[in-house]
Write an enzyme that holds these catalytic residues in place. Structure first.
Site, PDB file in Angstrom:
ATOM      1  N   TRP A 141     -15.549  18.853 -27.445  1.00  0.00           N
ATOM      2  CA  TRP A 141     -15.915  19.014 -28.952  1.00  0.00           C
ATOM      3  C   TRP A 141     -14.508  18.995 -29.639  1.00  0.00           C
ATOM      4  O   TRP A 141     -13.591  19.398 -29.056  1.00  0.00           O
ATOM      5  CB  TRP A 141     -16.526  20.327 -29.105  1.00  0.00           C
ATOM      6  CG  TRP A 141     -16.543  20.746 -30.733  1.00  0.00           C
ATOM      7  CD1 TRP A 141     -17.237  19.875 -31.486  1.00  0.00           C
ATOM      8  CD2 TRP A 141     -16.364  21.810 -31.218  1.00  0.00           C
ATOM      9  NE1 TRP A 141     -17.473  20.655 -32.587  1.00  0.00           N
ATOM     10  CE2 TRP A 141     -16.805  21.899 -32.574  1.00  0.00           C
ATOM     11  CE3 TRP A 141     -15.413  23.023 -30.840  1.00  0.00           C
ATOM     12  CZ2 TRP A 141     -16.603  22.882 -33.581  1.00  0.00           C
ATOM     13  CZ3 TRP A 141     -15.391  24.120 -31.795  1.00  0.00           C
ATOM     14  CH2 TRP A 141     -15.820  23.788 -33.110  1.00  0.00           C
ATOM     15  N   ASP A 223     -16.247  29.010 -24.380  1.00  0.00           N
ATOM     16  CA  ASP A 223     -16.637  28.764 -25.632  1.00  0.00           C
ATOM     17  C   ASP A 223     -18.270  29.019 -25.537  1.00  0.00           C
ATOM     18  O   ASP A 223     -18.786  27.963 -24.909  1.00  0.00           O
ATOM     19  CB  ASP A 223     -16.298  27.669 -26.034  1.00  0.00           C
ATOM     20  CG  ASP A 223     -16.662  27.215 -27.592  1.00  0.00           C
ATOM     21  OD1 ASP A 223     -17.569  28.109 -28.172  1.00  0.00           O
ATOM     22  OD2 ASP A 223     -16.340  26.255 -28.142  1.00  0.00           O
ATOM     23  N   LYS A 259     -26.122  28.287 -33.912  1.00  0.00           N
ATOM     24  CA  LYS A 259     -27.370  27.402 -33.521  1.00  0.00           C
ATOM     25  C   LYS A 259     -28.497  28.387 -33.054  1.00  0.00           C
ATOM     26  O   LYS A 259     -29.523  28.273 -33.519  1.00  0.00           O
ATOM     27  CB  LYS A 259     -26.818  26.808 -32.117  1.00  0.00           C
ATOM     28  CG  LYS A 259     -25.461  25.809 -32.326  1.00  0.00           C
ATOM     29  CD  LYS A 259     -25.752  24.828 -33.261  1.00  0.00           C
ATOM     30  CE  LYS A 259     -24.557  23.792 -33.153  1.00  0.00           C
ATOM     31  NZ  LYS A 259     -23.526  24.266 -33.737  1.00  0.00           N
TER      32      LYS A 259
END
Length: 417
Positions: A141, A223, A259
Site C-alpha cells: 500500500w 498492519d 473495512k
C-alpha cells in the site's frame, strides 16, 4: 501592481492515484463503466453498505442520556482500546493477562501507523535514529512508504514479496531479505489480506518468517486492516499476529475498523502495543501521550463508541461477526465467478490466483498497457498496478469485466518486464 503570493513557489502536487481514479470514473458518461479502484465495500447493487449492527448501535448511542461531548482521555476511549486489542490478540492472550498490552486510539489505520512510526523514530534503536532501515513489501500500500518517510525515517526499503511469474508469494526472496538486512531493522507486515496482492503466507511460512525475525532481532510492525473481512473469521485473520505474540516478540499492530465495520469516514483506528513487561508498557504509553498531544491532541468519540459498544455486547458482537461474514462471502463469490468466467472465455494464462488470493483486492497480473486499455477502451477503472477491488464486481457487471480483461490480454502485447 499586485504583489506575488508568498506561496508562489509551492509546486502542484500529484493527485492521490486512487482518488483521482474515482474522479475520472465519476466524470465518465459511459453507461457500462465500472469502478474497480476504490478501497471500500460495495453491495451487489454497487452501493455502500452501512452495517445493520452499526445502525443499531448508533441508535443506542443517540438514546444514551449519560453521554456527552467532553474530551476523552488523550490515548482514547478505554473500552474501545481494550476491546480492539482483545480481538487482535485473543480473549485468552497471556500478554494481556500479564498487563503488558496497551493501546492508542488513532485516526484510522493510517493514524495508527503514523503514531507507531513517530514513536519508533524517537525511541527505537537509540534516540531519534532516522537511519534505522524500515522495510515494506514489494509491492505494498503506497501510504506505508510515505508514512514512515514523513515520520523522519531516511531509509525506507522494499523487501521481496510478490513473485510475478508464479503470481504468488516469493518466500525465498522474503526470507533472504530477512537474513541479509541490518539487525534491528523495522519490518511492516500485512496481518492478512495483503494489499495490493491478496497473497498471504501460510501458517507454516509465517513460522519460518517469525523464526528469522526473532533470531535477527528485527522489529515487527503489523498492519491489520481487514480482520474478519478477509476470510470471514476473526481468529483465522489474526493468526499471524497472535503467533508472533506467542513467540515472545515486542511489537506494534496498527488496526483499522474502516473495512470490517464500514466506518470509513469515522477514522477508527487503534495501535496495539505488546511490550516485554508492564513497566516498559507504562513508559511507552507516557511517551505516546506526548506524541498524540501535538498531533491531534484528543481523539473523536463517535466511531470508537460504535466499535466499543459492539465488541463489548455479546449479542451485538455476534451480529457484527455475521455482518462481516456477509461481506467476506460476497468477495469470495465474486472471486469464484470471475475466475470461472475468464476460464470459460479461454483467456490466456492461469487464473487460479484469483481464488487463491484473499480479501478485498486481487492482483490480476495485468500490465500497465493492458490497464490503460481497460480504462480508455472499456471504461473499467483499476489501479495501474493491475490491482482490482473485488467488491466493485457485481452480478450485473462481472461478465462485462471478464470480457474486458479477456480483450485486454488478447489485444494488448504483454510487456517483457
Amino acid at each position: 501592481m499586485k504583489n506575488m503570493s508568498v506561496f508562489c513557489e509551492v509546486p502542484q502536487a500529484e493527485p492521490v492515484a486512487v482518488f483521482k481514479l474515482t474522479q475520472d470514473f465519476n466524470n465518465d458518461p459511459f453507461p457500462q463503466k465500472v469502478n474497480l479502484g476504490v478501497g471500500a465495500y460495495r453491495t451487489d447493487e454497487g452501493k455502500p453498505w452501512v452495517l445493520p449492527v452499526v445502525k443499531k448501535v448508533e441508535q443506542i448511542i443517540v438514546q444514551d442520556e449519560g453521554l456527552n461531548h467532553e474530551y476523552l482521555p488523550i490515548l482514547g476511549l478505554p473500552d474501545f482500546r481494550s476491546s480492539a486489542s482483545k480481538i487482535a490478540l485473543g480473549d485468552d492472550s497471556p500478554a494481556i493477562q500479564e498487563n503488558r498490552v496497551g493501546a492508542v486510539q488513532c485516526l484510522g489505520g493510517t493514524g495508527a501507523l503514523k503514531m507507531g512510526a513517530e514513536f519508533l523514530r524517537r525511541f527505537y534503536n537509540g534516540t531519534n535514529n532516522t537511519k534505522t532501515p524500515v522495510y515494506v513489501s514489494a509491492p505494498t500500500w503506497e501510504n506505508h512508504n510515505a508514512v514512515f518517510a514523513n515520520a523522519g525515517f531516511e531509509d525506507v526499503r522494499p523487501y521481496k514479496y510478490w513473485d510475478a511469474e508464479k503470481r504468488g508469494l516469493d518466500l525465498a526472496g522474503f526470507l533472504g531479505d530477512l537474513e541479509s538486512c541490518p539487525e534491528r531493522s523495522i519490518f511492516v507486515l500485512h496481518a492478512c489480506a495483503h494489499n495490493p496482492t491478496g497473497t498471504d503466507p501460510t501458517q507454516e511460512q509465517w513460522k519460518q518468517i517469525a523464526e528469522v525475525m526473532m533470531r535477527r532481532k528485527l522489529f515487527v510492525f503489523f498492519d491489520s486492516a481487514y480482520q474478519g473481512f478477509a476470510s470471514g473469521s476473526l481468529e483465522k485473520d489474526a493468526w499471524a499476529v497472535r503467533y508472533f505474540v506467542s513467540s515472545g516478540f515486542e511489537m506494534f499492530c496498527a488496526q483499522s475498523f474502516s473495512k470490517n465495520f464500514g466506518l470509513y469516514n469515522e477514522r477508527v483506528g487503534n495501535l496495539t502495543i505488546v511490550a516485554q513487561d508492564a513497566d516498559s508498557l507504562k513508559r511507552i504509553l507516557s511517551q505516546m501521550e506526548k506524541i498524540v498531544r501535538t498531533t491531534w491532541s484528543n481523539p473523536p468519540s463517535q466511531g470508537a463508541r460504535v466499535v466499543a459498544v459492539t465488541l463489548n455486547t455479546p449479542e451485538l458482537f455476534n451480529e457484527w461477526k455475521e455482518n462481516v461474514k456477509t461481506m467476506a462471502d460476497r468477495v469470495l463469490l465474486m472471486r469464484a465467478q470471475l475466475k470461472a468466467k475468464l476460464q470459460a472465455l479461454g483467456t490466456p494464462g492461469t487464473w487460479d490466483h484469483i481464488t487463491e488470493q484473499i480479501g478485498m483486492f486481487s492482483f490480476t497480473g495485468l500490465n500497465p498497457k493492458q490497464v490503460e486499455f481497460m480504462v480508455k477502451e472499456k471504461h473499467v477503472y483499476l489501479m495501474a498496478s493491475g490491482r482490482i477491488n473485488m467488491c466493485g464486481l457485481t452480478s450485473r457487471n462481472i461478465q462485462y469485466v471478464a470480457e474486458s480483461i479477456h480483450h485486454a490480454i488478447t489485444t494488448v502485447q504483454k510487456s517483457s518486464c
